[in-house]
Design an enzyme around this catalytic site. Structure first.
Site, PDB file in Angstrom:
ATOM      1  N   CYS A 367      41.487   5.239 -21.502  1.00  0.00           N
ATOM      2  CA  CYS A 367      41.671   6.672 -21.727  1.00  0.00           C
ATOM      3  C   CYS A 367      42.367   7.324 -20.542  1.00  0.00           C
ATOM      4  O   CYS A 367      41.744   8.050 -19.755  1.00  0.00           O
ATOM      5  CB  CYS A 367      40.326   7.333 -21.982  1.00  0.00           C
ATOM      6  SG  CYS A 367      39.801   7.028 -23.648  1.00  0.00           S
ATOM      7  N   TYR A 396      46.924 -11.290  -8.560  1.00  0.00           N
ATOM      8  CA  TYR A 396      46.594  -9.859  -8.446  1.00  0.00           C
ATOM      9  C   TYR A 396      46.473  -9.169  -9.802  1.00  0.00           C
ATOM     10  O   TYR A 396      46.819  -7.995  -9.952  1.00  0.00           O
ATOM     11  CB  TYR A 396      47.616  -9.134  -7.549  1.00  0.00           C
ATOM     12  CG  TYR A 396      47.741  -9.758  -6.183  1.00  0.00           C
ATOM     13  CD1 TYR A 396      46.676  -9.722  -5.287  1.00  0.00           C
ATOM     14  CD2 TYR A 396      48.901 -10.409  -5.773  1.00  0.00           C
ATOM     15  CE1 TYR A 396      46.767 -10.317  -4.036  1.00  0.00           C
ATOM     16  CE2 TYR A 396      49.009 -11.006  -4.525  1.00  0.00           C
ATOM     17  CZ  TYR A 396      47.929 -10.952  -3.666  1.00  0.00           C
ATOM     18  OH  TYR A 396      48.028 -11.541  -2.431  1.00  0.00           O
TER      19      TYR A 396
HETATM   20  N1  LLP Z   1      47.472 -13.077   4.128  1.00  0.00           N
HETATM   21  C1  LLP Z   1      47.140 -11.795   4.314  1.00  0.00           C
HETATM   22  C2  LLP Z   1      46.550 -11.399   5.571  1.00  0.00           C
HETATM   23  C3  LLP Z   1      47.350 -10.858   3.305  1.00  0.00           C
HETATM   24  O1  LLP Z   1      47.032  -9.597   3.506  1.00  0.00           O
HETATM   25  C4  LLP Z   1      47.921 -11.280   2.076  1.00  0.00           C
HETATM   26  C5  LLP Z   1      48.123 -10.332   0.988  1.00  0.00           C
HETATM   27  C6  LLP Z   1      48.247 -12.640   1.915  1.00  0.00           C
HETATM   28  C7  LLP Z   1      48.029 -13.511   2.966  1.00  0.00           C
HETATM   29  C8  LLP Z   1      48.849 -13.188   0.643  1.00  0.00           C
HETATM   30  O2  LLP Z   1      50.086 -12.643   0.400  1.00  0.00           O
HETATM   31  P1  LLP Z   1      50.943 -13.172  -0.861  1.00  0.00           P
HETATM   32  O3  LLP Z   1      51.403 -14.581  -0.550  1.00  0.00           O
HETATM   33  O4  LLP Z   1      50.074 -13.141  -2.033  1.00  0.00           O
HETATM   34  O5  LLP Z   1      52.068 -12.210  -0.954  1.00  0.00           O
HETATM   35  N2  LLP Z   1      47.752  -6.207  -4.657  1.00  0.00           N
HETATM   36  C9  LLP Z   1      49.144  -6.331  -4.239  1.00  0.00           C
HETATM   37  C10 LLP Z   1      49.323  -7.399  -3.206  1.00  0.00           C
HETATM   38  C11 LLP Z   1      48.535  -7.158  -1.964  1.00  0.00           C
HETATM   39  C12 LLP Z   1      48.745  -8.222  -0.953  1.00  0.00           C
HETATM   40  C13 LLP Z   1      47.728  -8.084   0.117  1.00  0.00           C
HETATM   41  N3  LLP Z   1      47.780  -9.104   1.104  1.00  0.00           N
HETATM   42  C14 LLP Z   1      49.992  -6.628  -5.476  1.00  0.00           C
HETATM   43  O6  LLP Z   1      49.438  -6.691  -6.562  1.00  0.00           O
HETATM   44  O7  LLP Z   1      51.206  -6.759  -5.372  1.00  0.00           O
END
Ligand code: LLP
Length: 439
Positions: A367, A396
């Protein structure tokens, strides 16, 4: 040719007759078997991606270098079992993730505990369960870990999270390596050097190195190379000023993933090769010793191994405006369009042989007007009961799911040699299980 026009994006997607297949499975049949909304995960692809990271890091950075799966992208018991079987480490950000890893039998000495606001309870729980490393953000946390580790008669291994001051030109909300950040301690202000000296001086702390994370969904290797240069220079300064020999440099996560046709496809092994060549050249030119490298991929391990399937509830045409296709999920299982305007590829899983000529907005069932999955996509005109597939939802999505409107969370099914239920669909009883009827 026709399939290319269909925007299939990844090699785990194919078409048979009118049906979308994923990881070799008939998606429409799986919707009937498990119900919708349904998240499907391609187990082989997840394993292959973990192996790609592990093998490439060992090959280019040396055998002591490791990927840590950033489990905030998707955390459930089965994924830690898979990560353990594939011999990679993990990064956790809460004791909820830690508990899930523990339940999976994941050796917690191979887990790294992140987060910018860990409570004493979190720290104590992690130490009592034999956590490998804390990645420490602030003085408050450093002192708390020192105090609790000393109480337990141990020296706790840590890395310090440092902000190298890089803006990887990504979405502001997910760019975390800049100086003005809630995460880490900045080199630029001199505070990184100060906290390092303090960490070295504390009895309960065993400082082993440094961490940085510059952002997420980054397609270019340059920001990673720039961050590595800054960090290695800092490591050298620390050696000169404080006599500290850094064992580990953790470069964080952040490699991008292809969500829509216009996104590039990334060769992760080649990215790692390029970063390692850059680091080796930089260290050789500046006569610096290269530490063991760690990386924390999350999205690029699981995103394109996932798709979400929904059932259409209604098709509404507003004369002179637009068409809405409403589905049986929404921002409760995928809040990324509502939060970040993230792009997704949408297909009609049971009409893959029809033309994509119907322009519409895919709306959720919650909603709230902003509860949209994607605006102005082109799919075959669907009817109530059809199955809509949203691609590249492994990262995510489930991990950011909520029970807004008391909507239940989807089931998650792993597709490998057979289809295996990995997370049960929430029931309406589950949604109210913590409520207490007032006396
Ligand atoms: N290491 C640290 C310290 C992080 O903060 C993150 C992601 C990763 C590794 C992993 O990053 P990746 O490889 O997944 O890009 N909710 C957001 C993404 C937030 C990412 C936060 N940190 C989205 O849905 O795009």
């Amino acid at each position: 040719m026709y399939l290319e026009e269909k925007n299939l994006l990844h090699d785990n997607l194919s078409v048979e007759g009118s049906t979308l297949k994923f990881a070799g499975y008939d998606t429409v049949a799986l919707c009937k078997k498990y119900g919708t909304p349904l998240i499907l995960l391609d187990e082989n692809k997840i394993r292959n991606r973990m192996r790609t990271y592990k093998n490439a890091m060992e090959k280019y950075f040396g055998t002591d270098s490791r990927p840590l799966y950033a489990s905030k992208a998707l955390s459930f018991v089965g994924i830690y079992q898979i990560a353990n079987e594939e011999g990679i480490n993990t990064d956790i950000v809460s004791i909820g993730e830690l508990y899930t890893a523990k339940k999976a039998g994941f050796p917690l000495e191979r887990a790294f505990f992140h987060g910018n606001s860990k409570s004493d309870f979190d720290i104590e729980y992690a130490i009592e369960n034999g956590i490998g490393f804390f990645i420490v953000d602030t003085y408050d946390e450093l002192y708390a870990i020192d105090r609790i580790a000393t109480k337990h008669n141990i020296r706790q291994k840590i890395l310090l999270r440092i902000t190298p001051g890089i803006d990887p030109h990504t979405h502001e909300a997910i760019s975390t390596g800049k100086v003005d950040s809630k995460f880490g301690t900045a080199i630029e202000t001199g505070q990184a050097m100060e906290i390092t000296k303090t960490a070295i001086s504390l009895e309960g702390i065993d400082l082993r190195g440094f961490h940085c994370h510059i952002g997420s969904q980054i397609f270019d290797v340059k920001p990673f190379c720039d961050a590595a240069d800054i960090m290695i220079k800092f490591i050298d300064d620390v050696k000169r000023e404080a006599g500290f020999n850094c064992e580990y440099l953790n470069l964080g996560g952040g490699f991008g993933v292809r969500y829509v046709q216009s996104d590039p496809e990334i060769d992760y092994e080649d990215n790692i090769r390029k970063i390692s060549e850059h680091i080796n050249t930089y260290c050789a030119q500046n006569e610096l010793t290269c530490p063991k490298i760690l990386m924390e991929p999350g999205r690029s391990i699981v995103a394109d191994s996932g798709i979400t399937l929904y059932t259409v509830g209604s098709v509404k045409e507003i004369t002179g405006y637009k068409n809405y296709v409403a589905i049986d999920g929404g921002m409760s299982d995928n809040p990324r369009y509502a939060l970040y305007g993230s792009e997704y590829t949408v297909l009609c899983a049971n009409r893959m042989d029809s033309e994509d000529s119907y322009e519409c907005t895919i709306a959720g069932r919650l909603c709230e007007s902003g509860d949209l999955i994607q605006e102005n996509v082109k799919i075959p005109k669907p009817q109530r009961g059809d199955n809509i597939a949203v691609l590249v939802t492994g990262a995510y999505n489930y991990s950011m799911a909520s029970n807004y409107n008391r909507v239940t969370k989807p089931a998650v099914v792993l597709l490998g040699e057979k289809d295996r239920l990995a997370i049960k669909r929430e029931s309406i009883e589950d949604v109210s299980r913590l409520d207490i009827t007032l006396e």
